[in-house]
Design a protein around this motif. Structure first.
Motif, PDB file in Angstrom:
ATOM      1  N   ARG A   1      43.638  35.619  65.201  1.00  0.00           N
ATOM      2  CA  ARG A   1      42.496  34.890  65.304  1.00  0.00           C
ATOM      3  C   ARG A   1      41.665  35.468  64.279  1.00  0.00           C
ATOM      4  NH1 ARG A   1      41.305  31.991  70.646  1.00  0.00           N
ATOM      5  NH2 ARG A   1      39.346  31.165  69.682  1.00  0.00           N
ATOM      6  N   VAL A   2      41.335  36.469  64.275  1.00  0.00           N
ATOM      7  CA  VAL A   2      40.540  37.388  63.312  1.00  0.00           C
ATOM      8  C   VAL A   2      41.021  37.353  61.974  1.00  0.00           C
ATOM      9  CG1 VAL A   2      39.182  39.401  62.833  1.00  0.00           C
ATOM     10  CG2 VAL A   2      39.440  38.999  64.968  1.00  0.00           C
ATOM     11  N   ALA A   3      42.150  37.490  61.607  1.00  0.00           N
ATOM     12  CA  ALA A   3      42.853  37.475  60.333  1.00  0.00           C
ATOM     13  C   ALA A   3      42.457  35.918  59.551  1.00  0.00           C
ATOM     14  CB  ALA A   3      44.227  37.569  60.579  1.00  0.00           C
ATOM     15  N   GLU A   4      42.715  34.823  60.632  1.00  0.00           N
ATOM     16  CA  GLU A   4      42.347  33.528  60.103  1.00  0.00           C
ATOM     17  C   GLU A   4      41.017  33.354  59.640  1.00  0.00           C
ATOM     18  OE1 GLU A   4      43.268  30.406  62.883  1.00  0.00           O
ATOM     19  OE2 GLU A   4      45.497  31.183  63.208  1.00  0.00           O
ATOM     20  N   ALA A   5      40.091  33.935  60.409  1.00  0.00           N
ATOM     21  CA  ALA A   5      38.656  33.888  60.148  1.00  0.00           C
ATOM     22  C   ALA A   5      38.188  34.902  58.903  1.00  0.00           C
ATOM     23  CB  ALA A   5      37.828  34.401  61.314  1.00  0.00           C
ATOM     24  N   ILE A   6      38.954  35.904  58.776  1.00  0.00           N
ATOM     25  CA  ILE A   6      38.770  36.966  57.596  1.00  0.00           C
ATOM     26  C   ILE A   6      38.963  36.048  56.092  1.00  0.00           C
ATOM     27  CG2 ILE A   6      39.293  38.982  56.312  1.00  0.00           C
ATOM     28  CD1 ILE A   6      37.578  39.967  58.507  1.00  0.00           C
ATOM     29  N   ALA A   7      40.278  35.580  56.429  1.00  0.00           N
ATOM     30  CA  ALA A   7      40.937  35.025  55.206  1.00  0.00           C
ATOM     31  C   ALA A   7      39.880  33.645  54.450  1.00  0.00           C
ATOM     32  CB  ALA A   7      42.214  34.112  55.634  1.00  0.00           C
ATOM     33  N   ARG A   8      39.147  33.075  55.404  1.00  0.00           N
ATOM     34  CA  ARG A   8      38.118  32.093  55.283  1.00  0.00           C
ATOM     35  C   ARG A   8      36.734  32.515  54.519  1.00  0.00           C
ATOM     36  NH1 ARG A   8      40.013  29.641  60.178  1.00  0.00           N
ATOM     37  NH2 ARG A   8      38.005  30.376  61.123  1.00  0.00           N
ATOM     38  N   ILE A   9      36.693  33.969  54.589  1.00  0.00           N
ATOM     39  CA  ILE A   9      35.432  34.517  54.086  1.00  0.00           C
ATOM     40  C   ILE A   9      35.352  34.422  52.681  1.00  0.00           C
ATOM     41  CG2 ILE A   9      34.018  36.659  54.010  1.00  0.00           C
ATOM     42  CD1 ILE A   9      33.808  35.387  56.796  1.00  0.00           C
ATOM     43  N   ARG A  10      33.942  34.093  52.155  1.00  0.00           N
ATOM     44  CA  ARG A  10      34.036  34.054  50.825  1.00  0.00           C
ATOM     45  C   ARG A  10      32.953  35.027  50.191  1.00  0.00           C
ATOM     46  NH1 ARG A  10      31.865  29.298  49.501  1.00  0.00           N
ATOM     47  NH2 ARG A  10      32.107  29.520  47.593  1.00  0.00           N
ATOM     48  N   ALA A  11      33.304  35.667  49.154  1.00  0.00           N
ATOM     49  CA  ALA A  11      32.321  36.644  48.444  1.00  0.00           C
ATOM     50  C   ALA A  11      32.064  36.042  47.261  1.00  0.00           C
ATOM     51  CB  ALA A  11      32.863  37.984  48.142  1.00  0.00           C
ATOM     52  N   GLY A  12      30.724  36.092  46.795  1.00  0.00           N
ATOM     53  CA  GLY A  12      30.421  35.574  45.637  1.00  0.00           C
ATOM     54  C   GLY A  12      28.825  35.905  45.187  1.00  0.00           C
ATOM     55  N   MET A  13      28.566  35.131  44.081  1.00  0.00           N
ATOM     56  CA  MET A  13      27.131  35.269  43.640  1.00  0.00           C
ATOM     57  C   MET A  13      26.027  35.040  44.599  1.00  0.00           C
ATOM     58  SD  MET A  13      27.554  36.106  40.667  1.00  0.00           S
ATOM     59  CE  MET A  13      26.103  36.185  39.532  1.00  0.00           C
ATOM     60  N   PRO A  14      25.000  35.890  44.570  1.00  0.00           N
ATOM     61  CA  PRO A  14      24.084  35.894  45.709  1.00  0.00           C
ATOM     62  C   PRO A  14      23.460  34.621  45.755  1.00  0.00           C
ATOM     63  CG  PRO A  14      23.497  37.565  44.259  1.00  0.00           C
ATOM     64  CD  PRO A  14      24.983  36.988  43.782  1.00  0.00           C
ATOM     65  N   GLU A  15      23.295  33.849  44.876  1.00  0.00           N
ATOM     66  CA  GLU A  15      22.597  32.563  45.193  1.00  0.00           C
ATOM     67  C   GLU A  15      23.529  31.588  45.578  1.00  0.00           C
ATOM     68  OE1 GLU A  15      22.474  34.486  42.280  1.00  0.00           O
ATOM     69  OE2 GLU A  15      23.507  33.409  40.686  1.00  0.00           O
TER      70      GLU A  15
END
Ligand code: NAP
Ligand code: MG
Length: 478
Positions: free
Chosen positions: A299-313
């Protein structure tokens, strides 16, 4: 660039040297700072001493509190501007920077209200004696703060020191201190006497070292790495100057087979991805009871896979890593993890970003062997280590198996187990079915073991930034 605040005046370094500051989302230089050396640090300490002996030192506790409260109001009025500055400087998403500025304002509000409520005591002694234990400021306190939460760190360390009546010198990190400079201006506008707060921007091994070793400071407080914490203590030792040290952690999220996973999973993920993992109290170890290991990690893996890194704005969960140096360190750590053959379970996404930015996707690894570097070393990035345990005793052993002891979380619905675990885990804060990385202005915070010593936040910080004087008065009887 005049970024040194000494005795109420903004100044450049005497030799005119400057430091370039990079935008972590693009890698481009966007501003410059004055580079303080021992000369400016000495001037700042003198200014603080003068303020302490004069205008600032003469204010009553109520007046100090009123000033801090006025700053709180100004911060609230300028919150969006400070958040924008913080976000650009650190790369953290704007929505996170806004939360940080709300916490910053809370520090000023809390310690503004607390300044005149911190007092000494009367001790019953022999009948013809009166004994008072008086609370006094230390004098001049030195504050060396890191780059991960510049404005929160500033509020956390500066507010209780001022509320207690000290005059201060702050050495913010040259990597991220634009918000600190802005807040210092707001403090001036609110009427803070000259010299009560001095700021020396510069390098750690130059300005920071000169400050920690200065013979006329009365305490040094530092938040950063254990290695630099040791250097700070050594620099302060010849003057017998006390330290308050907050040196990071490898904090466990301990999940038992009776945990409410609907509540636990989002909190566990937020505790490691917040600020791209660059949080001293990040929940960087996921310790799971064997019987539910696959389910929890899945379940943690599914949630991590949805995390998005990107531009601060952008509306993302994570921004870039804050500096080129940290980016290099994390990539080197990732290379060692890869070389060791450790399985990667899940990885978040990096949105479209400029080529020069310092982006890392959040990652979940496991099962991490107990002797692996990722099991005990602080990555200071969004890397989560999953590890199985057998039972309560094993969970305690595993939770305490690092050199750190900052924060821990216990996920279980069993009340007796919650209490047993809370007592057994070596940490400065324990959360039961919740997690509080950052924030919690009222809650005493600090480390055990190599996470450091001394307590910040809450009323404990007022104790830390003051001392007692025992006044014994023999009045006799008629
Ligand atoms: P760091 O070396 O510990 O530096 C933190 C602060 O101390 C900075 O302002 C730094 O200035 C200053 N400093 C460095 N050397 C000094 C010295 N000899 N005397 C006085 N001050 C000195 O942290 P970093 O290099 O930025 O990051 C390295 C690691 O530290 C991270 O990977 C992380 O593990 C840890 N860290 C922990 C926290 C936390 O919240 N506990 C925060 C930041 C970093 P310079 O920037 O000029 O070096
Ligand atoms: Mg640095």
């Amino acid at each position: 660039m005049k970024t040194l605040l000494i005795n109420g005046a903004w100044q450049a370094a005497a030799d005119g040297r400057v430091i370039d500051v990079e935008n972590p989302a693009t890698g481009e230089v966007f501003t410059r700072l004055s580079r303080a050396t021992a000369i400016e640090v000495d001037a700042a300490v003198r200014a603080a001493r003068h303020a302490y002996d004069n205008a600032w030192g003469r204010l009553s506790a109520a007046e100090r509190g009123r000033l801090l409260s006025r700053v709180a109001e100004r911060i609230q009025a300028c919150a969006e501007e400070i958040a924008q500055v913080e976000s650009r400087d650190t790369g953290k998403p704007l929505h996170l920077a806004r939360k940080d500025i709300a916490v910053l304002a809370r520090y000023f509000e809390f310690y503004g209200a607390a300044a005149d409520k911190h007092h000494g005591e009367i001790i019953p002694y022999l009948n013809d004696f009166s004994v008072q234990v008086v609370r006094e400021p230390l004098g001049v306190t030195a504050h060396i703060i890191p780059w991960n939460y510049p404005s929160q760190m500033f509020g956390r360390t500066v507010c209780p020191a001022l509320a207690a009546g000290n005059a201060i010198v702050v050495k913010p990190s040259e990597e991220a201190c634009q918000s600190v400079l802005l807040i210092a201006r707001l403090m001036q506008e609110a009427g803070l006497p000259d010299g009560a707060v001095n700021i020396v921007t510069g390098y750690g091994n130059e300005a920071g070292a000169a400050l920690a070793s200065h013979p006329d400071i009365n305490l040094v407080t530092f938040t950063g790495s254990p290695a630099v914490g040791t250097q700070i203590q050594m620099a302060a030792a010849p003057n017998n100057v006390p330290c308050v040290l907050e040196l990071g952690g490898k904090s466990p999220q301990i999940v038992f087979d009776d945990a409410d996973l609907d509540k636990a999973v989002p909190t566990i993920v937020a505790a490691i991805v917040q600020n791209t993992g660059q949080t001293c109290s990040a929940g960087s170890r996921l310790l799971v009871q064997k019987t539910v290991y696959d389910e929890v990690v899945g379940r943690v893996a599914e949630a991590i896979a949805r995390i998005r890194a990107g531009m601060p704005e952008a509306q993302v969960d994570c921004g870039p890593i804050i500096t080129r140096a940290q980016f290099g360190r994390i990539n080197a750590f990732l290379q060692r993890i890869k070389d060791s053959g450790l399985p990667l379970i899940a990885q978040g996404q990096v949105a479209e970003v400029p080529a020069g930015g310092f982006f890392v996707a959040p990652m979940l690894f496991g099962p991490v062997p107990r002797d692996h570097e990722l099991a005990h070393a602080e990555a200071f990035g969004p890397l989560l280590a999953a590890m199985p345990f057998e039972d309560e005793q094993d969970a305690i052993a595993l939770a305490n198996a690092t050199e750190y002891g900052l924060v821990a979380a216990i996920w279980s619905e069993n009340g007796a187990r919650q209490q047993r675990m809370a007592r057994a885990v070596v940490a400065g804060q324990v959360y039961i079915n919740c997690y509080g990385a950052g924030g919690g202005v009222e809650l005493p915070f600090g480390g055990r073991k190599k996470s450091g010593y001394g307590r910040e936040k809450g009323f404990d910080a007022l104790d830390e930034f003051s001392t007692t004087k025992t006044v014994v008065h023999r009045f006799g009887f008629e």
